[in-house]
Scaffold this active site. Structure first.
Site, PDB file in Angstrom:
ATOM      1  N   GLY A  33       0.806  -1.219   0.000  1.00  0.00           N
ATOM      2  CA  GLY A  33       0.000   0.000   0.000  1.00  0.00           C
ATOM      3  C   GLY A  33       0.834   1.260   0.000  1.00  0.00           C
ATOM      4  CB  THR A  34       0.567   4.342   2.056  1.00  0.00           C
ATOM      5  OG1 THR A  34       0.765   3.813   3.367  1.00  0.00           O
ATOM      6  CG2 THR A  34      -0.920   4.500   1.751  1.00  0.00           C
ATOM      7  CG  LEU A  35       4.624   1.384   4.355  1.00  0.00           C
ATOM      8  CD1 LEU A  35       4.771   0.171   5.264  1.00  0.00           C
ATOM      9  CD2 LEU A  35       5.439   2.548   4.882  1.00  0.00           C
ATOM     10  CD  GLU A 107       1.527  -0.098   8.283  1.00  0.00           C
ATOM     11  OE1 GLU A 107       0.368   0.332   8.435  1.00  0.00           O
ATOM     12  OE2 GLU A 107       2.117  -0.029   7.197  1.00  0.00           O
TER      13      GLU A 107
END
EC number: 4.3.2.8
Length: 168
Positions: A33-35, A107
């Site tokens: 995802g956003t990583l 997270e």
């Protein structure tokens, strides 16, 4: 105040917050995802103050999983429902214990995500690779009915713009 500290998981299923491992080894982590490279939170993997993260390559899950965009901030979530959804594309990083602990906190493990294990196919490598991954095991039932993605992009055609932490 952050939740309980997650540590290295040693169980076959990757039960979250297992026992500590201070051996200095690097652990493979699959990010979807956003990583990922080019996504809003990728910078945290590049910040040496959090520990070490070395890019190992693009990969995809061996089993299908539902990857959805959910919640008021349009956060990508991998629902811990193996066998449903699509094979999910992402990246593998080898991280040291310090980075893994940082990622657990980043997270919100174990409250928002749980660190589990899954198998991926890493481009250019024969055979499966077992990686840590941050999945969502507790969620509203309607999330199962959201559209499933196979490759997250915060600027994707889905039109659901991710709301970065600094804007919340």
């Amino acid at each position: 105040m952050p939740g309980p500290e997650c540590k290295w998981s040693t169980t076959e299923t990757g039960a979250p917050c297992g026992t500590d491992d201070s051996s200095g080894r690097l652990a493979p982590v699959f990010v979807y995802g956003t990583l990922k490279t080019g996504q809003p939170n990728h910078r945290v993997l590049l910040d040496g103050a959090h520990g070490r993260a070395a890019f190992r390559g693009r990969a995809h899950t061996l089993e299908p999983y539902p990857l959805v965009i959910a919640g008021e901030h349009n956060i990508p979530r991998l629902l811990n429902l193996p066998g449903r959804g699509h094979r999910v594309f992402g990246e593998v990083y080898e991280v040291d214990e310090r980075m893994l602990r940082f990622l657990d906190e980043f997270e919100s493990c174990p409250d928002m995500y749980q660190r589990t294990r899954l198998h991926v196919a890493l481009e250019g490598v024969r055979g499966p690779l077992e990686c840590f991954v941050y999945t969502t095991a507790t969620y509203p039932p309607e999330w199962v009915h959201l559209p499933y993605l196979d490759d997250y992009d915060s600027q994707g055609k889905h039109g659901l713009r991710y709301n970065p932490r600094e804007n919340r």
